[in-house]
Design a protein around this motif. Sequence first.
Motif, PDB file in Angstrom:
ATOM      1  N   TRP A 165       0.845  -1.204   0.000  1.00 34.04           N
ATOM      2  CA  TRP A 165       0.000   0.000   0.000  1.00 34.04           C
ATOM      3  C   TRP A 165       0.872   1.242   0.000  1.00 34.04           C
ATOM      4  CZ3 TRP A 165      -0.798  -4.253   3.170  1.00 34.04           C
ATOM      5  CH2 TRP A 165      -1.941  -4.995   2.882  1.00 34.04           C
ATOM      6  N   HIS A 183      -7.134   1.394   2.449  1.00 32.37           N
ATOM      7  CA  HIS A 183      -8.141   0.382   2.135  1.00 32.37           C
ATOM      8  C   HIS A 183      -9.265   0.504   3.172  1.00 32.37           C
ATOM      9  CE1 HIS A 183      -5.354  -2.634   4.553  1.00 32.37           C
ATOM     10  NE2 HIS A 183      -5.481  -1.472   5.146  1.00 32.37           N
ATOM     11  N   SER A 185     -10.224  -1.937   5.015  1.00 36.50           N
ATOM     12  CA  SER A 185     -10.030  -2.954   6.061  1.00 36.50           C
ATOM     13  C   SER A 185      -9.987  -2.387   7.486  1.00 36.50           C
ATOM     14  CB  SER A 185      -8.785  -3.792   5.769  1.00 36.50           C
ATOM     15  OG  SER A 185      -8.924  -4.416   4.511  1.00 36.50           O
ATOM     16  N   GLN A 188     -13.060  -2.717   9.553  1.00 33.29           N
ATOM     17  CA  GLN A 188     -13.295  -4.021  10.227  1.00 33.29           C
ATOM     18  C   GLN A 188     -12.899  -3.943  11.690  1.00 33.29           C
ATOM     19  OE1 GLN A 188     -11.193  -7.447   8.820  1.00 33.29           O
ATOM     20  NE2 GLN A 188     -11.316  -6.817   6.671  1.00 33.29           N
ATOM     21  N   GLU A 229     -15.828  -3.231   1.873  1.00 28.48           N
ATOM     22  CA  GLU A 229     -15.232  -4.263   2.705  1.00 28.48           C
ATOM     23  C   GLU A 229     -16.364  -5.129   3.234  1.00 28.48           C
ATOM     24  OE1 GLU A 229     -11.955  -3.908   3.129  1.00 28.48           O
ATOM     25  OE2 GLU A 229     -11.547  -5.510   4.561  1.00 28.48           O
ATOM     26  N   PHE A 267      -2.435 -11.988   2.204  1.00 30.50           N
ATOM     27  CA  PHE A 267      -2.738 -10.749   2.922  1.00 30.50           C
ATOM     28  C   PHE A 267      -2.424 -11.017   4.385  1.00 30.50           C
ATOM     29  CE2 PHE A 267      -5.540 -10.561  -0.780  1.00 30.50           C
ATOM     30  CZ  PHE A 267      -5.226  -9.311  -1.287  1.00 30.50           C
ATOM     31  N   PHE A 269      -3.740 -10.080   7.062  1.00 31.88           N
ATOM     32  CA  PHE A 269      -4.858 -10.152   8.017  1.00 31.88           C
ATOM     33  C   PHE A 269      -5.777 -11.338   7.799  1.00 31.88           C
ATOM     34  CE2 PHE A 269      -6.678  -7.660   4.565  1.00 31.88           C
ATOM     35  CZ  PHE A 269      -5.634  -6.791   4.236  1.00 31.88           C
ATOM     36  N   THR A 270      -5.520 -12.144   6.777  1.00 34.75           N
ATOM     37  CA  THR A 270      -6.343 -13.339   6.563  1.00 34.75           C
ATOM     38  C   THR A 270      -5.445 -14.549   6.318  1.00 34.75           C
ATOM     39  OG1 THR A 270      -6.583 -12.483   4.308  1.00 34.75           O
ATOM     40  CG2 THR A 270      -8.508 -12.345   5.732  1.00 34.75           C
ATOM     41  N   CYS A 302      -9.638 -11.506  -0.251  1.00 38.27           N
ATOM     42  CA  CYS A 302     -10.508 -12.035   0.795  1.00 38.27           C
ATOM     43  C   CYS A 302      -9.784 -13.142   1.547  1.00 38.27           C
ATOM     44  CB  CYS A 302     -11.805 -12.578   0.177  1.00 38.27           C
ATOM     45  SG  CYS A 302     -11.526 -13.882  -1.028  1.00 38.27           S
ATOM     46  N   GLY A 303     -10.409 -13.653   2.583  1.00 40.10           N
ATOM     47  CA  GLY A 303      -9.799 -14.754   3.300  1.00 40.10           C
ATOM     48  C   GLY A 303     -10.466 -14.975   4.643  1.00 40.10           C
ATOM     49  N   ALA A 324     -13.326 -12.188   5.697  1.00 38.99           N
ATOM     50  CA  ALA A 324     -13.418 -10.794   5.262  1.00 38.99           C
ATOM     51  C   ALA A 324     -13.129 -10.738   3.776  1.00 38.99           C
ATOM     52  CB  ALA A 324     -12.420  -9.931   6.022  1.00 38.99           C
ATOM     53  N   PHE A 325     -13.613  -9.693   3.161  1.00 41.29           N
ATOM     54  CA  PHE A 325     -13.263  -9.446   1.748  1.00 41.29           C
ATOM     55  C   PHE A 325     -13.257  -7.948   1.520  1.00 41.29           C
ATOM     56  CE2 PHE A 325     -17.878 -10.236   1.997  1.00 41.29           C
ATOM     57  CZ  PHE A 325     -18.395  -9.087   1.409  1.00 41.29           C
TER      58      PHE A 325
HETATM   59  N1  DAH Z   1      -7.593  -4.557   1.958  1.00 42.48           N
HETATM   60  C1  DAH Z   1      -7.079  -5.314   0.832  1.00 42.48           C
HETATM   61  C2  DAH Z   1      -6.551  -4.342  -0.193  1.00 42.48           C
HETATM   62  O1  DAH Z   1      -7.033  -3.285  -0.330  1.00 42.48           O
HETATM   63  C3  DAH Z   1      -8.147  -6.185   0.227  1.00 42.48           C
HETATM   64  C4  DAH Z   1      -8.565  -7.261   1.164  1.00 42.48           C
HETATM   65  C5  DAH Z   1      -7.898  -8.482   1.131  1.00 42.48           C
HETATM   66  C6  DAH Z   1      -9.560  -7.062   2.058  1.00 42.48           C
HETATM   67  C7  DAH Z   1      -8.255  -9.502   1.974  1.00 42.48           C
HETATM   68  C8  DAH Z   1      -9.936  -8.079   2.936  1.00 42.48           C
HETATM   69  C9  DAH Z   1      -9.267  -9.292   2.880  1.00 42.48           C
HETATM   70  O2  DAH Z   1     -10.897  -7.943   3.827  1.00 42.48           O
HETATM   71  O3  DAH Z   1      -9.636 -10.274   3.719  1.00 42.48           O
HETATM   72  O4  DAH Z   1      -5.624  -4.684  -0.881  1.00 42.48           O
END
Ligand code: DAH
Length: 357
Positions: A165, A183, A185, A188, A229, A267, A269-270, A302-303, A324-325
């Motif tokens: 990022w 993002h 996220s 969340q 999200e 990612f 966080f997942t 996501c994950g 999450a996605f």
């Molecule tokens: N936040 C990530 C991005 O912007 C996308 C993302 C990936 C969101 C995995 C999620 C997740 O909630 O579980 O690149």
Amino acid sequence: MSTSPLENLSQEVTRLLATIESFDSLAALVDAEASIIGKRSALSSLQKSLGSLDPDARRDAGARLQEARRLVDDAFAKRREVLSANARSAQLEQDRIDLGDVVVASIRWPASTGHASLVASTQRELEDVFVSMGFTVSDGPEVESDWYNFEALNIPPAHPARGMWDTFYVELGEPETVVLRTHTSPTQIHLMENAVSSSTLPIHSVMPGRCFRRDTPDARHLATFHQIEGLVVDRGITFADLAGVIETFTRAYFGPDISSRLRPAYFPFTEPSAEFEITCTICRGEGCRTCSQTGWIELGGCGVLDPAVLSAVGIDGEVWSGFAFGFGIDRCAQMRHQIADMRALTENDVRFLEQFS
Ligand code: DAH
């Protein structure tokens, strides 16, 4: 005694004044300038003829001639002023737009009153799809601390994943502690913290909003863009629930002939993490330039929630699990409406905007 060259001066002045008054167009008056007050004028020839007079007579005649010139020059200047004022008002009259006529002639009734932008209406449609699947809609801040945007998402300082990022830092507080969220996220984290403190788990929510990255805009990226999200925290949630939600959403929003696939990704966080792709809407999966001949377009990530994230917000990972996605709203609009260049979304060209009323 020879007759004075100025014998007819007063008739000449009268004639010149009448001539000046007779002009009714500025152009004609200006054309005649040289012959009325310039070098070719009658008064200039008289001036030359004074050379033959004796000094006393010449002084006397010179003074009369000067007075005559003043009269003619003044009259010329006044006439020029009047005629240019007339020309100006004629031009204004010609340029005048009768707004009454415009309304009657060219505005369809009811008159156009503007409408939500394509991004705003796309966001609303995405929310509708998720609400119909049982999700609530939540909001989060656009300016975040490093904790929400990174640390609580299992991205500690100096973690190599921060390179995913390109971040805008805000100069408030300690250097690099306040950022424009890169993002959605971090929302969340707010949601989970709130649910813990108010004992309102489970969570089934989507969080749309604006995000910022130090990216150079191109056909598929904007520096200010929008994501939505998704977060589910409940008992017994597995990766299969995530895949089901993604597929259901894809068909509901893009149509029954567009499907989704999940590809392994990383990612912080997942775990496990996946990239979420949909059938390319330009070629319907055949392969084209937009999808680099793969037939698929990446929409987001996501994950399954990483236990480190659950523990950062104080959720017991033995009891609760979740997924999450997050994906691009602008990208959805682009795919749904086959917009070749995403920058069209921010250029405010009415010919583009009007297509999405
Ligand atoms: N936040 C990530 C991005 O912007 C996308 C993302 C990936 C969101 C995995 C999620 C997740 O909630 O579980 O690149």
